[in-house]
Design a protein around this motif. Structure first.
Motif, PDB file in Angstrom:
ATOM      1  N   ARG A 194      13.519  47.168  58.346  1.00 55.40           N
ATOM      2  CA  ARG A 194      13.984  47.506  59.567  1.00 55.40           C
ATOM      3  C   ARG A 194      15.552  47.767  59.541  1.00 55.40           C
ATOM      4  N   ALA A 195      16.468  46.961  58.880  1.00 55.94           N
ATOM      5  CA  ALA A 195      17.771  47.122  58.904  1.00 55.94           C
ATOM      6  C   ALA A 195      18.016  48.395  58.020  1.00 55.94           C
ATOM      7  N   LEU A 196      17.393  48.636  56.869  1.00 57.63           N
ATOM      8  CA  LEU A 196      17.713  49.502  56.066  1.00 57.63           C
ATOM      9  C   LEU A 196      17.543  51.059  56.647  1.00 57.63           C
ATOM     10  N   ALA A 197      16.674  50.900  57.640  1.00 56.04           N
ATOM     11  CA  ALA A 197      16.006  52.375  58.050  1.00 56.04           C
ATOM     12  C   ALA A 197      17.212  52.870  58.718  1.00 56.04           C
ATOM     13  N   VAL A 198      18.070  52.054  59.640  1.00 58.00           N
ATOM     14  CA  VAL A 198      19.200  52.914  60.264  1.00 58.00           C
ATOM     15  C   VAL A 198      20.382  53.354  59.134  1.00 58.00           C
ATOM     16  N   GLU A 199      20.099  53.268  58.138  1.00 57.68           N
ATOM     17  CA  GLU A 199      21.042  53.542  57.044  1.00 57.68           C
ATOM     18  C   GLU A 199      22.476  53.175  57.125  1.00 57.68           C
ATOM     19  N   PRO A 200      22.550  51.750  57.033  1.00 59.65           N
ATOM     20  CA  PRO A 200      23.880  50.940  57.398  1.00 59.65           C
ATOM     21  C   PRO A 200      24.631  51.186  55.943  1.00 59.65           C
ATOM     22  N   GLU A 201      25.854  50.946  56.202  1.00 53.79           N
ATOM     23  CA  GLU A 201      26.991  50.690  54.842  1.00 53.79           C
ATOM     24  C   GLU A 201      26.844  49.527  54.396  1.00 53.79           C
ATOM     25  N   VAL A 202      26.895  48.528  55.479  1.00 59.93           N
ATOM     26  CA  VAL A 202      26.885  46.944  54.981  1.00 59.93           C
ATOM     27  C   VAL A 202      25.651  46.323  55.389  1.00 59.93           C
ATOM     28  N   ILE A 203      25.276  45.337  54.724  1.00 61.01           N
ATOM     29  CA  ILE A 203      24.264  44.417  55.351  1.00 61.01           C
ATOM     30  C   ILE A 203      24.715  42.956  55.030  1.00 61.01           C
ATOM     31  N   LEU A 204      24.551  42.334  56.111  1.00 61.60           N
ATOM     32  CA  LEU A 204      24.913  41.039  56.408  1.00 61.60           C
ATOM     33  C   LEU A 204      23.530  40.113  56.347  1.00 61.60           C
ATOM     34  N   LEU A 205      23.593  39.146  55.616  1.00 59.47           N
ATOM     35  CA  LEU A 205      22.287  38.426  55.343  1.00 59.47           C
ATOM     36  C   LEU A 205      22.860  36.984  55.680  1.00 59.47           C
ATOM     37  N   ASP A 206      22.128  36.480  56.740  1.00 57.44           N
ATOM     38  CA  ASP A 206      22.436  35.028  57.230  1.00 57.44           C
ATOM     39  C   ASP A 206      21.402  33.845  56.577  1.00 57.44           C
ATOM     40  N   GLU A 207      21.761  33.363  55.413  1.00 57.66           N
ATOM     41  CA  GLU A 207      20.757  32.628  54.675  1.00 57.66           C
ATOM     42  C   GLU A 207      19.218  33.214  54.807  1.00 57.66           C
ATOM     43  N   PRO A 208      18.843  34.453  54.295  1.00 56.84           N
ATOM     44  CA  PRO A 208      17.630  35.189  54.467  1.00 56.84           C
ATOM     45  C   PRO A 208      16.604  34.663  53.916  1.00 56.84           C
ATOM     46  N   ALA A 209      16.750  33.610  52.906  1.00 57.68           N
ATOM     47  CA  ALA A 209      15.741  33.093  52.225  1.00 57.68           C
ATOM     48  C   ALA A 209      15.365  31.485  52.362  1.00 57.68           C
ATOM     49  N   SER A 210      16.293  30.849  53.524  1.00 57.59           N
ATOM     50  CA  SER A 210      16.232  29.590  53.738  1.00 57.59           C
ATOM     51  C   SER A 210      14.882  29.114  54.576  1.00 57.59           C
ATOM     52  N   ALA A 211      14.079  29.882  55.042  1.00 57.68           N
ATOM     53  CA  ALA A 211      12.886  29.677  55.489  1.00 57.68           C
ATOM     54  C   ALA A 211      11.689  30.062  54.709  1.00 57.68           C
ATOM     55  N   LEU A 212      11.892  30.449  53.558  1.00 53.21           N
ATOM     56  CA  LEU A 212      11.008  30.965  52.686  1.00 53.21           C
ATOM     57  C   LEU A 212      10.467  29.954  51.508  1.00 53.21           C
ATOM     58  N   ASP A 213       9.340  30.363  50.998  1.00 51.58           N
ATOM     59  CA  ASP A 213       8.965  29.548  49.790  1.00 51.58           C
ATOM     60  C   ASP A 213       9.668  30.213  48.494  1.00 51.58           C
ATOM     61  N   PRO A 214       9.553  29.370  47.355  1.00 53.65           N
ATOM     62  CA  PRO A 214      10.259  29.793  46.244  1.00 53.65           C
ATOM     63  C   PRO A 214       9.953  31.447  45.835  1.00 53.65           C
ATOM     64  N   ILE A 215       8.509  31.635  45.651  1.00 47.26           N
ATOM     65  CA  ILE A 215       8.307  32.888  45.249  1.00 47.26           C
ATOM     66  C   ILE A 215       8.707  34.067  46.260  1.00 47.26           C
ATOM     67  N   SER A 216       8.594  33.696  47.514  1.00 51.93           N
ATOM     68  CA  SER A 216       9.301  34.802  48.353  1.00 51.93           C
ATOM     69  C   SER A 216      10.746  34.696  48.326  1.00 51.93           C
ATOM     70  N   THR A 217      11.396  33.694  48.122  1.00 54.06           N
ATOM     71  CA  THR A 217      12.710  33.750  47.883  1.00 54.06           C
ATOM     72  C   THR A 217      13.477  34.411  46.550  1.00 54.06           C
ATOM     73  N   SER A 218      12.448  34.287  45.491  1.00 49.82           N
ATOM     74  CA  SER A 218      12.869  35.246  44.146  1.00 49.82           C
ATOM     75  C   SER A 218      12.771  36.734  44.583  1.00 49.82           C
ATOM     76  N   ARG A 219      11.664  37.146  45.287  1.00 45.87           N
ATOM     77  CA  ARG A 219      11.576  38.380  45.457  1.00 45.87           C
ATOM     78  C   ARG A 219      12.732  39.020  46.432  1.00 45.87           C
ATOM     79  N   ILE A 220      13.051  38.143  47.468  1.00 41.98           N
ATOM     80  CA  ILE A 220      14.166  38.552  48.124  1.00 41.98           C
ATOM     81  C   ILE A 220      15.560  38.705  47.320  1.00 41.98           C
TER      82      ILE A 220
END
Lengths: 250, 298
Positions: free
Chosen positions: A159-185
């Motif tokens: 959703r964030a990529l769709a508007v074609e940003p130049e900078v992406i800010l990630l606020d602990e994007p994997a802290s609520a995820l399991d290890p497999i999902s984390t590694s995909r992120i």
């Protein structure tokens, strides 16, 4: 070459200074990790980069943050335009109560894009970039809430990529995820940095070491030091950085 | 103490049983009035309740001793539609304004005003409505005792209810969704319309429902603005523009020294309850639908 640049930046909640005298450069096509103990100001700093703190009562700033040389807190840049160029993904996945397709299309629709073919193209492109396309291409019209937590987070990235940003800010994007999902992120972050400047806040030292090129260590509202991730983790110049990354506190 | 792992202690089970029964007891006390109303109305009114009763106008002498209550059903519906068409748009806009403006002085003033309006006795609204809409002399709109005068007066009563519930429903939308929209470059208005409002729809529906139910039960504001009609008018304004109204009809019927009219009043109360139920279900269905729509359209 720096995409964003921060000079003598101070942030206040009322009278309290949450950030003091921060100066750093956000390099293009690299990952910058912000690390530090809870309450050190790293999230405040991240949210200052796309003015998400504007909604916080009694929040105020001093100093300068520029995007491609333009002061983002000046009248030359409207916050709405800024946020289209500096996208953000939050700690907890926060898809809208819409279909998978409409979640990704939302940022384009609010820019007035109505053409179904443009929307379809952009949705596919963004979902592919977020490594989610193959999992959802058969059910773009299902609710975003039918996805798992890890998929929802990748949907939020799409959703964030769709508007074609130049900078992406990630606020602990994997802290609520399991290890497999984390590694995909984390793999995804590696892919994305070929095109975007990425700033990631993380509590996880290993994650910072794995995904980032540059690391900035915050402590009590101050930037202790910033440099190449490999150097910060092997040969920090400040003893407080060393204490933190070796687990002596925080 | 190994045995404590196998089963809850007597103390805990005792406490659970007591609290469980208390919860059930208070639930019973809470629904008892409703059951009582249904029972009394059914017991006293069932003898006249048939299709004829809800599909014909009152006749006979005194009027209503024969025939049905179609005037009241139709009139109540007309009043609800008129009251809602004023209060729903105004109330939702005011609620959105309060949500947007948060704590600025103007918003505080609107909020205070809205709370004060909630506390204005309905009979006072009736008198205000009389001067603004109905009276044929002096200032005002000179609409006579009419459906429009009565409906808009009831609308005034509904506005603060819809306003406050809308604001609260918007506040209940998780901040993470709001921030998600802002982070994509949505303006305040786009965030409100595309994310906050669809998320708040169910709550706003409840607010409209509360307003309508309040209005359905009002008689005092209608005494000075619409009063009552034994037929169904062709016009909504002017001296022939008054409508019947179920609550008013019940009030009038129980004042007649006629046993059959008392029975009809009870039957009319049952019909009013049934209408409340239908509106409740209808609004639930509508807000469920709009949530579905919101999930497809931006």
């Amino acid at each position: 070459m720096a995409r964003m640049s921060v000079a003598s930046f101070y942030a206040y909640y009322g009278e309290n200074a949450a950030l003091r005298d921060i100066s750093l450069e956000i390099p293009d096509r690299q990952v910058l990790a912000l690390i530090g103990p809870s309450g050190c100001g790293k999230t405040t700093f991240l949210r200052s980069l796309n003015r998400m703190n504007d909604f916080v009562k009694e929040f105020s700033i001093e100093g300068q943050v520029t995007l491609d040389g333009v002061d983002i807190y000046s009248s030359e840049m409207h916050p709405v335009m800024l946020r289209r160029r500096v996208g953000m993904v939050f700690q907890k996945p926060n898809p809208f109560h819409k279909s998978i397709f409409e979640n990704v299309a939302y940022g384009l629709r609010i820019q007035g894009i109505r053409s179904r073919s443009i929307l379809s193209d952009m949705v596919e492109k963004s979902l592919r970039a977020a490594a989610l396309w193959d999992e959802v291409k058969e059910r773009l019209d299902s609710s975003a809430f039918s996805l798992s937590g890890g998929q929802q987070q990748r949907l939020c990235i799409a959703r964030a990529l769709a508007v074609e940003p130049e900078v992406i800010l990630l606020d602990e994007p994997a802290s609520a995820l399991d290890p497999i999902s984390t590694s995909r992120i984390e793999e995804l972050i590696q892919d994305l940095k070929t095109q975007y400047a990425i700033v990631i806040v993380t509590h996880n030292m290993q994650q910072a070491a794995r995904v980032s090129d540059q690391t900035a260590f915050f402590l009590s509202g101050e930037l202790v030091e910033m440099g190449e991730t490999s150097r910060i983790f092997t040969n920090p110049s400040d003893v407080r950085t060393e204490d933190y990354i070796t687990g002596r506190f925080g | 103490m190994d045995h404590s792992r196998a089963s809850l202690s007597f103390h805990r089970r005792f406490r659970n049983a007591i609290l469980g029964s208390l919860t059930f007891l208070f639930f019973g006390v809470a629904v008892a009035p409703l059951l009582l109303i249904v029972y009394v109305a059914w017991d006293r009114g069932k003898s006249v309740l048939d299709w004829n009763f809800i599909s014909t106008l009152p006749t006979g002498f005194p009027v209503g001793s024969e025939g049905g209550i179609l005037n009241g059903i139709a009139g109540s519906m007309i009043l609800v539609v008129l009251a809602s068409s004023l209060s729903v748009p105004v109330g939702i806009w005011a609620g959105m304004y309060l949500w947007q403006e948060g704590k600025n002085p103007a918003a505080r003033a609107v909020r205070l005003l809205s709370d004060l309006l909630l506390g204005v006795p309905s009979v006072v609204w009736g008198i205000v409505g009389f001067y603004v809409f109905s009276t044929s002399t002096g200032y005002g709109l000179h609409w006579g005792f009419s459906a429009l005068a009565g409906g808009l007066t009831l609308g005034f009563i509904m506005i603060p209810i819809v306003t406050r519930v809308t604001e609260q429903a918007l506040r209940d939308v998780p901040i993470s969704y709001i921030e998600g929209a802002f982070a994509l470059g949505a303006s305040r208005w786009q965030t409100l319309r595309g994310v906050a409002l669809p998320g708040a729809m169910a709550g706003i529906g409840t607010g409209i429902l509360l307003g309508i139910l309040n209005v359905l039960g009002q008689t005092a504001p209608l005494v000075f603005t619409n009063y009552y009609n034994t037929g169904i008018p062709n016009s909504l304004v002017g001296s022939q523009g008054a409508v019947g109204d179920l609550a008013m009809q019940i009030f009038i019927y129980v004042h007649e020294p006629s046993k059959v009219m008392h029975v009809k009043a009870m039957a009319a109360a049952l019909v009013l309850l049934a209408i409340v139920l239908v509106i409740d279900l209808g609004i639930r269905l509508l807000t469920w639908g709009s949530r579905k729509i919101a999930s497809r359209v931006g």
